[in-house]
Scaffold this motif. Structure first.
Motif, PDB file in Angstrom:
ATOM      1  N   TYR A  98      79.239  34.780  57.758  1.00  0.00           N
ATOM      2  CA  TYR A  98      79.940  34.248  56.593  1.00  0.00           C
ATOM      3  C   TYR A  98      81.259  33.627  57.027  1.00  0.00           C
ATOM      4  O   TYR A  98      81.626  33.646  58.201  1.00  0.00           O
ATOM      5  CB  TYR A  98      80.171  35.389  55.591  1.00  0.00           C
ATOM      6  CG  TYR A  98      80.515  34.898  54.209  1.00  0.00           C
ATOM      7  CD1 TYR A  98      79.653  34.047  53.534  1.00  0.00           C
ATOM      8  CD2 TYR A  98      81.689  35.283  53.583  1.00  0.00           C
ATOM      9  CE1 TYR A  98      79.959  33.575  52.268  1.00  0.00           C
ATOM     10  CE2 TYR A  98      82.003  34.821  52.302  1.00  0.00           C
ATOM     11  CZ  TYR A  98      81.135  33.963  51.652  1.00  0.00           C
ATOM     12  OH  TYR A  98      81.436  33.502  50.407  1.00  0.00           O
ATOM     13  N   THR A  99      81.963  33.091  56.060  1.00  0.00           N
ATOM     14  CA  THR A  99      83.322  32.601  56.263  1.00  0.00           C
ATOM     15  C   THR A  99      84.112  33.621  57.095  1.00  0.00           C
ATOM     16  O   THR A  99      84.070  34.810  56.802  1.00  0.00           O
ATOM     17  CB  THR A  99      83.998  32.415  54.890  1.00  0.00           C
ATOM     18  OG1 THR A  99      83.168  31.549  54.106  1.00  0.00           O
ATOM     19  CG2 THR A  99      85.374  31.784  55.028  1.00  0.00           C
ATOM     20  N   PRO A 100      84.786  33.158  58.135  1.00  0.00           N
ATOM     21  CA  PRO A 100      85.391  34.087  59.108  1.00  0.00           C
ATOM     22  C   PRO A 100      86.657  34.768  58.601  1.00  0.00           C
ATOM     23  O   PRO A 100      87.736  34.558  59.138  1.00  0.00           O
ATOM     24  CB  PRO A 100      85.658  33.182  60.307  1.00  0.00           C
ATOM     25  CG  PRO A 100      85.751  31.797  59.760  1.00  0.00           C
ATOM     26  CD  PRO A 100      84.871  31.754  58.562  1.00  0.00           C
ATOM     27  N   TYR A 101      86.502  35.615  57.582  1.00  0.00           N
ATOM     28  CA  TYR A 101      87.659  36.335  57.052  1.00  0.00           C
ATOM     29  C   TYR A 101      88.155  37.400  58.020  1.00  0.00           C
ATOM     30  O   TYR A 101      89.333  37.727  58.043  1.00  0.00           O
ATOM     31  CB  TYR A 101      87.302  37.002  55.718  1.00  0.00           C
ATOM     32  CG  TYR A 101      87.090  36.031  54.579  1.00  0.00           C
ATOM     33  CD1 TYR A 101      88.041  35.068  54.282  1.00  0.00           C
ATOM     34  CD2 TYR A 101      85.948  36.081  53.787  1.00  0.00           C
ATOM     35  CE1 TYR A 101      87.862  34.179  53.231  1.00  0.00           C
ATOM     36  CE2 TYR A 101      85.759  35.201  52.727  1.00  0.00           C
ATOM     37  CZ  TYR A 101      86.721  34.247  52.456  1.00  0.00           C
ATOM     38  OH  TYR A 101      86.539  33.375  51.421  1.00  0.00           O
ATOM     39  N   GLN A 102      87.242  37.989  58.782  1.00  0.00           N
ATOM     40  CA  GLN A 102      87.636  39.007  59.755  1.00  0.00           C
ATOM     41  C   GLN A 102      87.618  38.360  61.132  1.00  0.00           C
ATOM     42  O   GLN A 102      86.574  38.303  61.798  1.00  0.00           O
ATOM     43  CB  GLN A 102      86.672  40.212  59.708  1.00  0.00           C
ATOM     44  CG  GLN A 102      86.700  40.984  58.398  1.00  0.00           C
ATOM     45  CD  GLN A 102      88.036  41.692  58.153  1.00  0.00           C
ATOM     46  OE1 GLN A 102      88.793  41.958  59.094  1.00  0.00           O
ATOM     47  NE2 GLN A 102      88.313  41.990  56.896  1.00  0.00           N
ATOM     48  N   ALA A 103      88.762  37.904  61.550  1.00  0.00           N
ATOM     49  CA  ALA A 103      88.823  37.079  62.758  1.00  0.00           C
ATOM     50  C   ALA A 103      88.285  37.803  63.987  1.00  0.00           C
ATOM     51  O   ALA A 103      87.694  37.179  64.873  1.00  0.00           O
ATOM     52  CB  ALA A 103      90.264  36.639  63.009  1.00  0.00           C
ATOM     53  N   ALA A 106      84.643  37.153  64.329  1.00  0.00           N
ATOM     54  CA  ALA A 106      84.242  35.802  63.940  1.00  0.00           C
ATOM     55  C   ALA A 106      84.841  34.768  64.878  1.00  0.00           C
ATOM     56  O   ALA A 106      84.969  33.601  64.516  1.00  0.00           O
ATOM     57  CB  ALA A 106      84.667  35.534  62.496  1.00  0.00           C
TER      58      ALA A 106
END
Lengths: 467, 484, 467, 484
Positions: A98-103, A106
């Motif tokens: 998913y969208t890389p909210y947790q760098a 990700a």
């Protein structure tokens, strides 16, 4: 149910832990009078084997650029997609994340996006890029909104007829309830005329959108047009074809290095994405440094972690809807990350030489075909302006539908009739030639035009089958 | 941790792709293009060999967590299993390779699929008209609001405001603004439900649309849905349903039946389209009959002539249409996957999806609430929001600490700090495609973390290649590209 | 050169480090009179795009089970391959790795192989499995060699005519220069007759190979045949179809649990591998515990590492050529690891219920088709023995080629003529029906046989196109 | 490190695949099959859901090093880049899905490809006849020896022995035995070259074949190749060329030109077919004209009728053929990839492959020899063998220690302890598809390791999920399956 896990024993144990007697009891959260008291009216479930057979059957009812030599363009192109692009983009770690909210978990996506942004700035000659938008048309619309916001008070948006009609329609929709008016610039000669532009821009002009090459395949006088717009204090939004940058000047360099377009948008499908009937594609948007905080959508930045290692994060998030809500630069949330990844891999494979060679092949082959088709006598060039990889021809027999049907019969998707968007060009067809088209295909397409005898054409077709 | 960029790997003269030599007579480029238009040199792309490219991106990929490899309970995102069969179908020659401007006669198979998908989505939503054009959920919201604006304009009504609960996705107010409305925020209660008092105080004749998420973002079905819908409708307004949480109610209830006039779908959530690291998605919308004529053109229509196979075509003749919201037909590749998903499940299977999603969420809630309070209470639909407020107060452990520490255990973090109405929020959506074993293990991890030394948590994660990137520095002095 | 890295500068630096002036100088290790003084006579290099177009052109010159409904079997089957199998097997970490010599960085392959071995023992009811051989025929030949080695002094190998002819040919080749004679058992009724077997086995018999189902699709009386072979002191080698084990008794259970076949071999292509014109396929071999040290090829075992964690390694390597050289049990080095992985994923997806349902569909549909074809009057069953998923029919018009050509014309790969291997069955055809075939396809195949009028058949074909 | 097996993940009742209901009339199974043949229950396979299967194998895969992700200098294995374009071609409908018993008229494209591949392989080897049937390199060796046996039988000669150098691959002597020969080992010198004295002592009229690897397994071109071939031929014997090392000599020299009568190819080494974790490979062989008639049937032949497109067919009418060595045509999927590789390179490209492979190997040798002696000297072809003998003696560090420690640095180990003629052997084959940067980094790693604390090395690797499995225990009390 191939995708769920719970066995009857699991369910019983879970319901007991929850403290209810049935799943039904959980669903009683939905008021009874809202409950659907019948099964959905949908076809019965298909097993994978049946689904596979069904979708294959649907596919065989379509002709496609795999089965037919494709001369359709108009903003979506049959460029070659190297196998490496598919191999990388089909890795589950990329396409099921998913969208890389947790760098921390990700970095794969974040670094690839950072590389994408870097490639786009190098392609366009502009300072910053976001990490993608939906498609070329919405990228153009977002750029227009950026320009309107940046040039406070100015409300006019100059759009030439030579800009993709669907881009113009999309921009119109985006402006429909906002302060901002479209000023249309007619392009009877297939390109924006400097004088006409000069007459259209004034202190109300927020921006001018300059397509390069334009919808007709023609090369605009971008340097001059940029100067005119800038002189009027308007921003310049370039709508470019990324493949063309193998030979054409970068938008950021129009009218001189650093003096060029302020925002550059593009449809990035050409860069390694499949045609898939119109989407998902890749909206590309880059701009000058000064506009960075007005950029819509995700942006990835470089930073360091607590151990001092270089790493990448989503940044400038205060522009975005999930932080700023009704003050955001745009409502964009999902972007086209996977397509941007494809473009990144594609450009990494091509390199500068590959991009240049691709552009040159398009250029040379499209000119060759135009010449062959005109030599037949049936077609003539409509516009005098130079072209890159596509061109508009007028059918002297005014039978565009017939030409396209003849093409189909001989294994060609021959061109796009222009009548839907340009009634005055109802006898015209837009033909696009990518690096994939071989001389043999070009000659055969020209041959079916020259030949009115059916037999010859069939012979030409059989030649293909034995090649 | 190797952060070599493509540019670091470049050496002049390397090639990964060889183009054929030109097989038509080559003309000097200066005779084809005006001198002023020609670039002096090719863009400064990196120069690489193919093995480099493959290895670089293969190794990059393994720096991601993903549904294929990890449990990913990212609330509001419905990170469910992405069936490989759908990828296969979407990639078929004849489906995955069609040009958007092919003659309709050459794409009857594709149009049949898209027509059926329109019908499926209408049936599932209880809203009879459908547009597949929007490119993403937020784009669908925006399209629907444009439809609403056109509807009111057509009726000569001046409605300027959109009501949005404070717990809504940020896209709701952002879309409202882009569609030319002003937003009015409606408060929600601790339970997550709309504060009816506040709602009634703000409802007036200028309200065009109430944008409601139901089940809402704490995962409960809005208790006052009936009243909200009735009262908005009574004032001549429309109800917009944010479809992000459709995974909870497939075949159980239909937005059109509980009062919605418009909704979008997130096929990449509800119908298992993969998220692709942030996209692509798609955002088809369904609306009531009275709003149908404002939908974007084209729409797929079907003609059944006597005893003939049906013929499908694209209807552009929609004079009241808001026009296009993007180029070409739509995010067809995503839509094909959604079609496959719906065909795979059928009516019973889709309902079972929601049943199992609700069961899994409630089970997880029942395991977690004892050590991570869930303010909304003991029940949820497909997701719930726990709060680390107490932990934060008592031991200094934040929702972010918990999220980061989970990464060490090989699980993606829940959504944190959303909705903003719940302090130290941890929003968990397990989805139906996870096992009881996984949920049990997750609950145990969470419990273990709440007992761990806060210092250990503040510096978590400890096992990942990088840890706690400096986001402030990233935003303050942005480095947004590798500039050559 | 898309796959090499060295730039001219790299080359110069490297040559300097080596201390030579040119690559040519390095190649002088090859004596001058051996050097090829001209370019190889090969077609000029193709870029990826050209290669792609070229291979697609070659592919369109073939009909295939994707374009035609396939009724061909004879040891290779058009079973359904779930998409998950392709997705997993196309992960680079699996398909671009080597034999797991370094266990620490090969646990993925090693564990998958251990799981494969475990699945095969559960499928067959035998104690141990290796981690794969080349294909069914060479697995059968290796099993024969095992049996000869195990039953010291016995030299005869009984092979029935009902065993796949190419398996018999392969075994004959493997025995061509070794002590070991083939005793052929004729099977005029399509199956081994107990009396005939009894008459063929004696104290010279090392083993009997019993195919189940056999090449004609018929069910052998495996229990009785096993007893007869064992009574004579011979080993029993089962040659089974893995899909059939969804309904048929496991080789290890023939004639009673634990009293069954001593070695079981199979062609594992059915388990999730594509047909790809005959290979690579998957040779499966399992046996009793007592034969474990005679097994050819790789075997994976479970152990613990220095930290006490469960892990997996190649084991019993003293059987193998790279350790024992001329004393090895076989010369096998490369195996079919990727195909074994495919089988592992396939069986994991099917589970016991999926395997049973697949087998049942094959059984029911093949019987239905046999009946329909015989009802037409043109065909008759040749053998009375019961069948599983394929069957032999005699064409009363003795025009097998005509039948197959008619089939092709209507979109079918209709069957395999048996004349090449069995001159006495020159008027016979072997027809196989997998779970993929729909009733509509079966009915249409029957229809083209019933109908002699061309028009009807064409109508039937058009029905397909619009389905 | 999670070693859960598929069986550990199973729960009764889970399903990953749903088969359709039967669409023909169902007959009781007892009426179709004899009671005694029917299984009482289905085999005890694990019961799993699809997401489990995907996640299990996705995560397993990342436990492997592979060419796509790591430098893999496994000597003698030619772990070069595996082009994705070849995978695409091999998987095309119409190439990857053909049934082996289709009528020839329906597979003219495939037969054309295979015919051309036969021709290509003959041209590259300088040996005019080709069989594509063998399934792997060792299988090709065996097939060639059967051909030799048939040849001598046909000539009425009794030749019982095969000469094999002590440095040869183990498959050579093992194949010789399976083909009914006895093996006679020929010594090699420290340089890796055949000990000509020993060779001459063992050469007699009973020698059927000399199996030679050239370049040999230490990577040098056999200096006495001419004499060996001449002397074997003079005695009526044949030369077999083990083609494992063809990557060194493509377009530089041809086995048929330096005396070989037969050779196999490893398309999965030389022509970039992926190794698949140990297979599949393929083992096509080429032989001289006089041996052609003994090759296995069928072979693809081409007929050019006047002015017609050529017609390809399978020639089974080969009365002197040794017969079949396997079922069906061959490992066609692997052969298609080899064909693509050869077409991608053309004559110049193939030669460049070998040039670059030789350059890379010699460069690496030049960097490594200073701290890891290379007994064969300063030159090699595509690979070389270093020796850790001195390190072992002086500091107790073995080749295995070095190999294991390399894994910590993210590089696959070289081949160790082969050839057995070199003590503490480390056989390195970098291949042409690696960069100078990678070779430099590798040499530095090796150097650093030779300086490290021996204790650290004895217990290496330290960063992998498992370390130093107990192989003795594994072999002594084998656990070869998870028994239900």
């Amino acid at each position: 149910m191939p995708f769920t896990y719970n066995t009857p024993e699991d369910e019983a144990a879970m319901l007991a832990a929850i403290g209810v007697g049935s799943i039904e009891e959980l669903l009683e959260q939905v008021p009874a009078d809202f409950r659907l008291d019948r099964p959905l009216r949908l076809p019965a479930a298909l097993g994978e084997m049946e689904l596979d057979a069904h979708t294959r059957r649907l596919a065989t009812r379509n002709a496609s650029p795999t089965s037919h030599a494709c001369f359709l363009g108009g903003g979506a192109y049959d460029h070659f997609v190297p196998a490496v692009v598919d191999a990388i983009a089909s890795r589950g770690e990329f396409y099921t994340s998913y969208t890389p909210y947790q760098a921390e978990v990700a970095q794969g996506n974040l670094q690839a996006m950072f590389e994408y942004q870097s490639l786009v700035t190098r392609l366009t000659g502009l300072d910053v890029s976001n990490s993608s938008l939906y498609d070329g048309a919405t990228a153009a619309a977002e750029a227009v909104l950026m320009a309107l916001a940046a040039s406070k008070g100015r409300t006019e948006v100059v759009l030439p007829d030579s800009l993709h009609p669907e881009y113009r329609q999309t921009i119109a929709t985006y402006l429909s309830n906002l302060p901002g008016q479209v000023v249309t610039l007619t392009t009877p000669h297939g390109v924006i005329e400097a004088e006409a532009l000069r007459a259209s821009v004034n202190e109300q002009t927020a921006c001018v959108v300059i397509p390069q090459p334009n919808f007709f395949g023609c090369i605009e006088e971008a340097d001059e047009l940029t100067r005119i717009a800038h002189e009027a204090g308007a921003l310049v939004i370039a709508a470019y074809d990324p493949i063309s940058l193998g030979v054409l000047k970068r938008p950021g360099d129009w009218s001189g290095e650093g003096a060029g377009a302020d925002i550059a948008v593009a449809e990035g499908q050409s860069l390694g994405s499949p045609l898939q009937y119109g989407g998902p594609y890749l909206g590309m948007l880059a701009c000058r440094e000064s506009l960075v905080r007005r950029i819509p959508g995700r942006i990835v930045g470089q930073t360091t972690d607590r151990r001092g290692n270089r790493c990448f994060v989503l940044t400038l998030q205060t522009r975005e809807q999930h932080i700023r809500r009704d003050k955001a630069t745009s409502n964009v949330c999902s972007n086209q990350g996977l397509l941007a990844l494809r473009a990144t891999v594609y450009l990494a494979l091509l390199g500068p030489t590959g991009l240049r060679e691709t552009a040159h092949l398009c250029l040379q082959k499209s000119h060759y075909l135009a010449e062959q088709l005109c030599q037949s006598g049936r077609f003539e060039k409509v516009f005098a302006a130079p072209t890159f990889k596509e061109f508009v021809l007028r059918d002297r027999q005014a039978d565009v539908a017939g030409f396209i049907n003849d093409g189909l019969e001989h294994g060609f998707l021959a061109g796009i009739p222009l009548g839907r968007w340009y009634p005055e060009l109802a006898d015209c067809v837009l033909i696009s030639v990518t690096e994939k088209r071989t001389r043999e295909e070009l000659d055969r397409l020209a041959a079916i035009v020259s030949s009115t005898r059916h037999g010859d054409a069939i012979a030409a077709h059989s030649a293909l089958q034995t090649a | 941790h190797d952060t070599q960029l493509l540019f670091d790997l470049s050496k002049p003269g390397r090639r990964a792709l060889r183009l054929p030599t030109c097989d038509v007579p080559v003309q000097p480029i200066e005779t084809l293009l005006p001198a002023g238009a020609i670039a002096e040199q090719a863009p400064a792309l990196p120069e690489l060999a193919e093995p480099q490219v493959v290895r670089h991106f293969t190794n990059l990929s393994t720096q991601n967590m993903s549904v294929d490899s990890h449990f990913y309970p990212l609330g509001s995102c419905t990170m469910k299993h992405n069936p490989k069969r759908n990828e296969r179908a979407a990639g078929l020659a004849g489906l995955g390779d069609l040009h958007p401007y092919q003659p309709e006669s050459t794409i009857q198979g594709m149009l049949a699929l898209l027509y059926d998908l329109q019908e499926f989505l209408s049936e599932i939503s209880g809203l009879p008209a459908c547009s597949l054009q929007p490119a993403a959920g937020a784009h669908g919201e925006l399209t629907a609001l444009w439809v609403a604006a056109a509807y009111f304009r057509d009726r000569g009504e001046q409605r300027t405001k959109v009501l949005v609960p404070d717990s809504a996705h940020g896209t709701n107010p952002a879309s409202a603004i882009m569609a030319g409305f002003e937003t009015v925020t409606v408060k929600t209660l601790k339970s997550g439900a709309v504060d009816m008092e506040d709602f009634r105080a703000k409802l007036d004749d200028h309200i065009a649309v109430f944008m409601i998420t139901n089940p809402n973002t704490v995962g409960i079905f809005e208790p006052a849905m009936r009243q909200i819908a009735d009262e908005v409708h009574a004032r001549g307004g429309l109800i917009y349903l944010d479809g992000a949480n459709m995974n909870a109610i497939l075949g159980v209830t239909r937005p059109g039946d509980f009062g919605a006039d418009m909704q979008h779908y997130n096929p990449h959530k509800t119908f298992s389209g993969p998220h692709g690291g942030g996209g692509p998605g798609a955002g088809p919308i369904c609306v009531t009959e009275k709003l149908a004529s404002y939908l974007p053109a084209p729409i797929v229509v079907k003609r059944n002539d006597d005893n003939q196979a049906p013929v499908y075509s694209l209807d552009y003749e929609r004079p009241k249409s808001i026009g296009r919201v993007r180029s070409f037909f739509g995010n067809t590749g995503v839509l094909v996957r959604a079609y496959c998903y719906i065909r795979t499940h059928g009516p019973d299977g889709l309902r079972r999806v929601s049943e199992q999603a609700v069961l899994n969420a409630n089970y997880l809630l029942s395991r977690v609430k004892h050590f991570l309070p869930v303010p909304q209470g003991d029940r949820c639909m497909h997701e719930f929001v726990a709060s680390a407020k107490q932990l934060k107060t008592e031991r200094g452990v934040s929702a972010m600490d918990i999220a980061k520490r989970l990464l060490d255990f090989g699980v993606h973090a829940p959504t944190v700090y959303f909705p903003q109405t719940v302090p130290e929020a941890l929003m968990c959506e397990p989805t139906e495609t996870e096992s009881k074993e996984t949920l049990d293990a997750f609950a145990e991890m969470l419990f273990r973390i709440t007992e761990e030394d806060p210092e250990l948590l503040h510096t978590a994660p400890h096992t990942t290649a990088i840890s706690r990137p400096d986001e402030v520095a990233a935003a303050r002095q942005p480095t947004l590209c590798h500039c050559g």
